[in-house]
Design an enzyme around this catalytic site. Structure first.
Site, short mmCIF file in Angstrom:
data_model
loop_
_atom_site.label_atom_id
_atom_site.label_comp_id
_atom_site.label_asym_id
_atom_site.label_seq_id
_atom_site.Cartn_x
_atom_site.Cartn_y
_atom_site.Cartn_z
CE LYS A 75 -11.48 41.54 18.62
NZ LYS A 75 -10.44 40.63 18.74
CD GLU A 119 -13.34 48.15 23.59
OE1 GLU A 119 -14.00 49.07 23.60
OE2 GLU A 119 -13.74 47.07 23.18
CB SER A 161 -11.26 34.37 15.35
OG SER A 161 -10.30 33.79 16.11
#
Ligand SMILES: *Cc1c(COP(=O)(O)O)cnc(C)c1O
Length: 404
Positions: A98, A120, A386
């Site tokens: 991210k 969010e 990830s």
């Protein structure tokens, strides 16, 4: 002709943000101006070597890029078929891919001269990456989070607050990610002149799906080069988990023109096939609009957004990035789902055989590799890992009796 198809695939979206029929901008009129502003800022940044250099610098020195490509020899031997390679995004700062997107959007916010950032978050991973980027750049940071998710992910709430973010609980609807996104959009409508909405996946209205994909494509560009260096060829199959779709499209996109490279996206199969028990949009959904984009969506016969379930909060969402819907319909990427139970088994096996504890989201991709590898001797699988499993320790504990 195949050549035409691949060119079309990699040049999308069109000027209005469409991937075939998917994508676009389904937003209130008032958000058209800030989305246009963002698109212009992004187009200018893309054409600017200075922006690219700054992003590359931060990616190296702050986030820890490049991440390694790792040959999981013991896991491969144990399965007795395909050779398995892991792209180690779990080693990045804040624990997942991210941060790739947050650093890119952070630099854009600086260029647009805004000082307030909203975001969010579901599991809290995007919130933590956003809070870290905002501390780095000196922005005010507000994170919307469903109250149910705040309860399930309290260490991440603490991390965000420690880095200076204000975390606002959302108590509407199912009190999870979908409701947090709706609340962030409401804030943006009221404050867009001073505020940037730092969306966390390849979702939402144009230009977010393209922009978030581009910021994560560093995963695939690096992996492609590393795989060539290591083996002299390209992998046979790429695998990545698909929540909103950012880590997967980041891995896949730089390989789309390599026609011999197969790609598999893995969604959350949850605990059953009935609506409400999973988040498998491609097997259980149909196209519709949610949060500003047209894409595959889990909905009931009346078009009401369905509830979803996954043991991994990062995959627990009713819709998927529009580019995936297009790649699905083109047959370029195959989408399958993996159950909660199989993902938890994959966590155990990878931890024990390789000393790598994956995030529950990433474990969905590992589980699919475990399923296919024994019948794929002579092939190579490249899995995007990830994120790391630290955030999921509480869930592992509940589901793995006997370890203390
Ligand atoms: C958020 C998250 C995901 C799901 O998001 P995508 O946009 O689909 O990548 C997957 N893995 C990890 C570790 C995450 O934190």
């Amino acid at each position: 002709m195949a050549a035409t198809t691949t060119t079309t695939i990699t040049t999308l979206p069109d000027a209005l943000g469409h991937f075939g029929p998917y994508g676009g901008r389904y937003v209130p009129e008032i958000l058209v101006a800030p989305l246009d502003q963002l698109e212009i800022a992004y187009d200018q940044a893309r054409a600017d070597d200075g922006f690219r250099d700054e992003l590359e610098n931060l990616s190296r020195r702050f986030a820890g890029r490049p991440t390694p490509l790792y040959h999981a020899k013991r896991l491969s031997r144990h399965l007795g078929g395909a050779e398995i390679y892991l792209k180690r995004e779990d080693l990045l700062h804040t624990g997942a891919h991210k941060i790739n997107n947050c650093l890119g959007q952070g630099l854009l916010v600086e260029r647009m001269g805004k000082k307030r950032v909203i975001a969010e978050t579901g599991a809290g991973q995007h919130g933590v990456a956003t809070a870290a980027a905002c501390a780095l750049f000196g922005f005010e940071c507000i994170v919307y989070m469903g109250e149910e998710d705040m309860r399930r992910q309290s260490p991440n709430v603490f991390r965000m607050r420690l880095m200076g973010a204000e975390v606002i609980g959302v108590d509407t609807g199912s009190r999870t990610l979908k409701d947090a996104i709706s609340e962030a959009m409401r804030d943006w409508v009221a404050h867009f002149e001073t505020t940037h909405y730092l969306l966390g996946s390849a979702l939402g209205p144009h230009p977010y799906p393209r922009m978030v994909r581009d910021f994560n494509s560093v995963i695939g560009r690096e992996a492609r080069r590393q795989f060539l260096d290591l083996t002299g060829g390209l992998p046979d199959v790429l695998m990545a988990c698909v929540g909103g779709g950012s880590n997967s499209i980041g891995l896949f996109h730089p390989f789309l023109e390599d026609e011999r490279v197969k790609m598999v996206g893995i969604e959350a199969g949850g605990r059953g096939h009935r609506l409400g028990e999973h988040a498998a949009r491609f097997s259980g959904g149909s196209p519709g609009v949610l949060h500003g984009t047209y894409s595959y969506l889990l909905q009931d016969e009346d078009g009401q957004i369905a509830l979803t379930h996954s043991v991994s909060a990062g995959l627990d969402y009713a819709t998927v990035g529009p580019e995936h819907s297009w790649l699905h319909d083109q047959g370029r990427v195959e989408y399958v789902s993996c159950s909660d139970e199989d993902a938890l088994e994959a966590v155990k096996l990878l931890s024990r055989l390789e000393g790598v504890i994956p995030a529950l989201e990433s474990a969905h991709a590992v589980a699919e590799a475990i399923r296919r590898a024994p019948d794929a001797k002579g092939q190579s699988f490249l899995i995007n890992l990830s994120g790391r499993g630290d955030k999921d320790i509480g869930i592992f504990r509940e589901n793995m009796p006997g370890l203390g």
